[in-house]
Design a protein around this motif. Structure first.
Motif, mmCIF file in Angstrom:
data_model
loop_
_atom_site.group_PDB
_atom_site.id
_atom_site.type_symbol
_atom_site.label_atom_id
_atom_site.label_comp_id
_atom_site.label_asym_id
_atom_site.label_seq_id
_atom_site.Cartn_x
_atom_site.Cartn_y
_atom_site.Cartn_z
ATOM 1 N N CYS A 164 8.615 32.252 40.983
ATOM 2 C CA CYS A 164 9.308 31.328 40.210
ATOM 3 C C CYS A 164 10.115 30.522 40.958
ATOM 4 O O CYS A 164 10.130 30.583 42.292
ATOM 5 N N ARG A 165 10.931 29.502 40.402
ATOM 6 C CA ARG A 165 11.448 28.496 41.080
ATOM 7 C C ARG A 165 12.857 28.895 41.670
ATOM 8 O O ARG A 165 13.233 30.036 41.395
ATOM 9 N N LEU A 166 13.023 28.199 42.961
ATOM 10 C CA LEU A 166 14.086 28.938 43.844
ATOM 11 C C LEU A 166 15.223 28.917 43.134
ATOM 12 O O LEU A 166 16.201 29.978 43.230
ATOM 13 N N GLY A 167 15.622 28.094 42.157
ATOM 14 C CA GLY A 167 16.907 28.221 41.542
ATOM 15 C C GLY A 167 16.942 28.877 40.333
ATOM 16 O O GLY A 167 18.003 28.819 39.629
ATOM 17 N N LEU A 213 7.144 26.435 35.672
ATOM 18 C CA LEU A 213 8.092 26.807 36.715
ATOM 19 C C LEU A 213 9.461 25.722 36.561
ATOM 20 O O LEU A 213 10.506 26.606 36.658
ATOM 21 N N HIS A 214 9.311 24.620 36.320
ATOM 22 C CA HIS A 214 10.647 23.716 36.283
ATOM 23 C C HIS A 214 11.371 23.942 35.099
ATOM 24 O O HIS A 214 12.620 23.814 35.111
ATOM 25 N N ALA A 215 10.750 24.648 33.951
ATOM 26 C CA ALA A 215 11.245 25.063 32.854
ATOM 27 C C ALA A 215 11.979 26.701 33.117
ATOM 28 O O ALA A 215 12.136 27.292 32.170
ATOM 29 N N ASP A 216 12.053 27.099 34.207
ATOM 30 C CA ASP A 216 12.318 28.402 34.495
ATOM 31 C C ASP A 216 11.531 29.416 34.050
ATOM 32 O O ASP A 216 12.095 30.665 33.699
ATOM 33 N N GLY A 217 10.428 29.268 33.970
ATOM 34 C CA GLY A 217 9.266 30.246 33.697
ATOM 35 C C GLY A 217 8.858 31.182 34.870
ATOM 36 O O GLY A 217 9.326 30.855 36.232
#
Length: 206
Positions: free
Chosen positions: A42-45, A24-28
């Protein structure tokens, strides 16, 4: 190909939870179970992740995304809740409700309803989802895994892996998952309005 992650429903393995959160931190983008049904998250950003969710579900600009929050402290960072509504919302959480509320400045503009400046928020009652949120340290941006032209969400991890293998990065499986989305309550105008009847008992807001 999507990674298939098999998590224990009552004691999710910390090592696997960490690996999903790293993704998720890697924009998965993940498909994961909740206390209502499967969702995409996914992550908010993650701007690309938001676009991918829109594409998978064929969503228009006025779709309300949902922020899946760990607890009320996190909930309060992202939406405005009046004192009058606070007790009602607190009595119904954690559980199968999504609340539409005015967003704070913490919510990225592209997630807001274009006219109302609102966003969906909820606190799930699900061990695996809570484990992911605790490790992530921020809300999951989420949308029900309901595919275009289908009337019910997908409920089986293996089926989701087969059908979405090339459009998500991981599928989380923790056993049987429901097929009923949350009850959606619009609280943005003061008086609660039931927009969708689902897993949460709507009589609390009638």
């Amino acid at each position: 190909m999507a990674r298939y992650v098999d998590l224990h429903p009552d004691n999710p393995q910390p090592r696997l939870i960490s690996q999903v959160v790293d993704l998720l931190h890697a924009d998965g983008l993940i498909a994961y179970p909740t206390d209502s049904c499967y969702a995409l998250g996914c992550r908010l950003g993650n701007k690309e992740g938001i676009d991918r969710i829109r594409e998978i579900r064929s969503l228009g600009a006025e779709h309300h995304f949902t922020l899946i929050c760990r607890d009320f402290a996190q909930f309060g960072q992202f939406v405005h809740v009046s004192n009058a509504l606070f007790r009602l919302v607190k009595a119904a959480t954690p559980g199968g409700y999504t609340f539409i509320l005015p967003a704070t400045k913490e919510v990225p503009r592209r997630l807001l309803h274009p006219r109302k400046k609102t966003v969906g928020v909820r606190i799930p009652d699900h061990v695996v989802t809570q484990a992911l949120l605790a490790e992530l340290g921020e809300p999951l941006l989420s949308s029900t895994l309901l595919l275009p032209d289908e009337s019910e969400p997908l409920t089986q991890g293996w089926e989701i892996k087969e059908r979405l293998d090339h459009v998500v990065d991981a599928v989380i499986d923790s056993g049987e998952c429901g097929a009923t989305p949350t009850t959606v309550i619009d609280c943005s105008q003061g008086e609660p309005e039931i927009l969708r009847r689902g897993t949460g008992d709507p009589s609390l807001f009638e």
